[in-house]
Design a protein around this motif. Structure first.
Motif, PDB file in Angstrom:
ATOM      1  N   ARG A 121       0.854  -1.189   0.000  1.00 32.27           N
ATOM      2  CA  ARG A 121       0.000   0.000   0.000  1.00 32.27           C
ATOM      3  C   ARG A 121       0.891   1.241   0.000  1.00 32.27           C
ATOM      4  N   PHE A 122       0.617   2.141  -0.925  1.00 35.77           N
ATOM      5  CA  PHE A 122       1.374   3.388  -1.040  1.00 35.77           C
ATOM      6  C   PHE A 122       0.399   4.557  -1.128  1.00 35.77           C
ATOM      7  N   ARG A 123       0.736   5.639  -0.479  1.00 35.52           N
ATOM      8  CA  ARG A 123       0.044   6.912  -0.709  1.00 35.52           C
ATOM      9  C   ARG A 123       1.097   7.898  -1.189  1.00 35.52           C
ATOM     10  N   ILE A 124       0.889   8.446  -2.373  1.00 38.93           N
ATOM     11  CA  ILE A 124       1.838   9.393  -2.970  1.00 38.93           C
ATOM     12  C   ILE A 124       1.153  10.748  -3.047  1.00 38.93           C
ATOM     13  N   GLU A 125       1.757  11.739  -2.442  1.00 38.32           N
ATOM     14  CA  GLU A 125       1.176  13.079  -2.365  1.00 38.32           C
ATOM     15  C   GLU A 125       2.164  14.098  -2.909  1.00 38.32           C
ATOM     16  N   CYS A 126       1.675  15.038  -3.689  1.00 39.42           N
ATOM     17  CA  CYS A 126       2.515  16.127  -4.173  1.00 39.42           C
ATOM     18  C   CYS A 126       2.442  17.286  -3.186  1.00 39.42           C
ATOM     19  N   LEU A 127       3.590  17.677  -2.642  1.00 37.26           N
ATOM     20  CA  LEU A 127       3.663  18.814  -1.733  1.00 37.26           C
ATOM     21  C   LEU A 127       4.107  20.028  -2.539  1.00 37.26           C
ATOM     22  N   ALA A 128       3.173  20.939  -2.748  1.00 39.11           N
ATOM     23  CA  ALA A 128       3.424  22.090  -3.619  1.00 39.11           C
ATOM     24  C   ALA A 128       4.447  23.034  -3.014  1.00 39.11           C
ATOM     25  N   HIS A 129       5.440  23.415  -3.824  1.00 39.03           N
ATOM     26  CA  HIS A 129       6.408  24.461  -3.476  1.00 39.03           C
ATOM     27  C   HIS A 129       7.122  24.177  -2.152  1.00 39.03           C
ATOM     28  N   ARG A 130       7.426  22.905  -1.919  1.00 35.55           N
ATOM     29  CA  ARG A 130       8.090  22.504  -0.669  1.00 35.55           C
ATOM     30  C   ARG A 130       9.571  22.866  -0.681  1.00 35.55           C
ATOM     31  N   LEU A 131      10.167  22.919  -1.877  1.00 36.78           N
ATOM     32  CA  LEU A 131      11.596  23.195  -2.023  1.00 36.78           C
ATOM     33  C   LEU A 131      11.800  24.477  -2.824  1.00 36.78           C
ATOM     34  N   ARG A 132      13.022  24.990  -2.756  1.00 37.31           N
ATOM     35  CA  ARG A 132      13.447  26.083  -3.629  1.00 37.31           C
ATOM     36  C   ARG A 132      14.657  25.586  -4.410  1.00 37.31           C
ATOM     37  N   MET A 133      14.584  25.712  -5.749  1.00 40.53           N
ATOM     38  CA  MET A 133      15.590  25.087  -6.593  1.00 40.53           C
ATOM     39  C   MET A 133      16.157  26.098  -7.579  1.00 40.53           C
ATOM     40  N   ARG A 134      17.434  25.979  -7.860  1.00 39.14           N
ATOM     41  CA  ARG A 134      18.124  26.861  -8.800  1.00 39.14           C
ATOM     42  C   ARG A 134      18.191  26.160 -10.152  1.00 39.14           C
ATOM     43  N   LEU A 135      17.427  26.692 -11.109  1.00 40.24           N
ATOM     44  CA  LEU A 135      17.208  26.043 -12.400  1.00 40.24           C
ATOM     45  C   LEU A 135      17.467  27.026 -13.537  1.00 40.24           C
ATOM     46  N   PRO A 136      17.642  26.517 -14.761  1.00 43.77           N
ATOM     47  CA  PRO A 136      17.900  27.419 -15.896  1.00 43.77           C
ATOM     48  C   PRO A 136      16.687  28.262 -16.248  1.00 43.77           C
ATOM     49  N   ALA A 137      16.954  29.421 -16.840  1.00 41.95           N
ATOM     50  CA  ALA A 137      15.862  30.240 -17.367  1.00 41.95           C
ATOM     51  C   ALA A 137      15.127  29.453 -18.444  1.00 41.95           C
ATOM     52  N   GLY A 138      13.800  29.531 -18.445  1.00 41.03           N
ATOM     53  CA  GLY A 138      13.027  28.788 -19.424  1.00 41.03           C
ATOM     54  C   GLY A 138      13.008  27.298 -19.183  1.00 41.03           C
ATOM     55  N   CYS A 139      13.231  26.853 -17.963  1.00 34.01           N
ATOM     56  CA  CYS A 139      13.229  25.416 -17.640  1.00 34.01           C
ATOM     57  C   CYS A 139      11.924  24.781 -18.107  1.00 34.01           C
ATOM     58  N   PRO A 140      11.975  23.692 -18.901  1.00 36.07           N
ATOM     59  CA  PRO A 140      10.748  23.081 -19.437  1.00 36.07           C
ATOM     60  C   PRO A 140       9.828  22.507 -18.369  1.00 36.07           C
TER      61      PRO A 140
END
Length: 319
Positions: A282-301
């Motif tokens: 049994r698994f429960r998978i939940e998306c936690l919105a905006h939990r992290l802050r990440m350094r990504l390229p401009a225009g990241c797909p």
């Protein structure tokens, strides 16, 4: 002084260009501490140490497994303490998250991204038979899981991402059906499953687009489930994998976008969370919105869905 903690997969620690890049940042005034992993769990421990030290940014230097461990450690603390930003150096075999996010393979270019401003991103929290786990990229089960597990380390070293495709071809010849139940807001699926992907991001197994529309800042997870198929379709899948046309798998599946999903299996099922196996019924998978802050390229797909997802499924046309 800007304080970074670089957590490096031990397989990549001896790269001269990595040492040069660290030295260049130190010469510019960055305080860059380096920790090298030896076995599973080290990245989590070093990330917790970095959080306690109050660094500004943790740089996960490795593949999806290293990234997943670091992201999970940060996410586990994010509700109770200030946490560092997260950046990535793609130094693993497949680097599925980094590839989908547009993070360059060139080490100096990837290092430069770690100096950008961070943006809020989501992470997946998994309860597996009562234990808490985390996933930054994709959770996979069924054919994709066995393909990843069957890839020998020597094969990965010599063939890189091509080794995952070969593993998929081998696995699909001996496909096992898994009776499962999937439930989420406005979503219900019952049946024998060949393959399952639950994505925060889009691809797994060395470039297979298992959740091709996923975004990491929309507050939702993307589900792709491939049901038991007629023999003729199975043959087409084998041909498609042999020819490198993974999109046929996508066409055979059913997809949904949800804030959370529960998975129940009649017999113990193995999910790979960022490549790391977890077995349960049994698994429960939940998306936690905006939990992290990440350094990504401009225009990241992978960016573009800034609003948290509503507590319901987003309907999609059948494939």
């Amino acid at each position: 002084m800007t304080r970074w903690r670089l957590i490096v997969n031990g397989k990549a620690a001896g790269m001269p260009e990595l040492r040069d890049a660290v030295a260049a940042r130190r010469a510019r005034g960055f305080d860059v501490g380096v920790r090298v992993t030896w076995e599973h769990g080290d990245a989590t421990r070093y990330a917790n140490e970095a959080i306690g030290d109050g660094v500004d940014c943790i740089v996960a230097a490795g593949g999806d497994g290293t990234l997943g461990e670091v992201a999970g450690a940060i996410a586990a603390c994010a509700s109770s303490t200030p946490t560092p930003d997260l950046a990535v150096l793609p130094l693993g075999t497949a680097n599925d998250f980094a590839t989908a996010a547009g993070i360059p393979d060139d080490l100096e270019d990837a290092f430069a991204l770690a100096e950008r401003d961070a943006v809020p991103v989501d992470v997946l929290r998994i309860e597996a038979d009562g234990a808490e786990r985390w996933c930054m990229n994709v959770a996979t089960g069924g054919v994709g899981t066995h393909a990843t597990a069957d890839v020998h380390e020597g094969l990965k070293k010599h063939l890189g991402s091509l080794s995952y495709l070969l593993g998929s071809v081998r696995a699909i010849r001996n496909m096992q059906r898994h009776p499962v139940e999937l439930d989420g807001p406005g979503f219900r699926w019952r049946g024998d499953m060949l393959a399952l992907a639950i994505g925060n991001a889009r691809q797994a197994g060395g470039g297979h687009p298992v959740c091709p529309d996923a975004l990491i800042d929309d507050g939702a997870l993307d589900v792709t489930v491939v049901p038991d198929l007629p023999e003729g379709v199975v043959g087409a899948l084998k041909t498609a994998l042999t020819d490198g046309r993974e999109a046929v798998v996508e066409e055979a599946g059913e997809r949904a976008r949800l804030p959370w999903v529960e998975l129940r299996a009649a017999t113990p099922l193995t999910l790979h969370l960022d490549g790391e196996p977890v077995e349960g019924g049994r698994f429960r998978i939940e998306c936690l919105a905006h939990r992290l802050r990440m350094r990504l390229p401009a225009g990241c797909p992978l960016l573009g869905g800034t609003a948290p997802a509503p507590d319901r499924a987003t309907p999609r046309e059948p494939l």
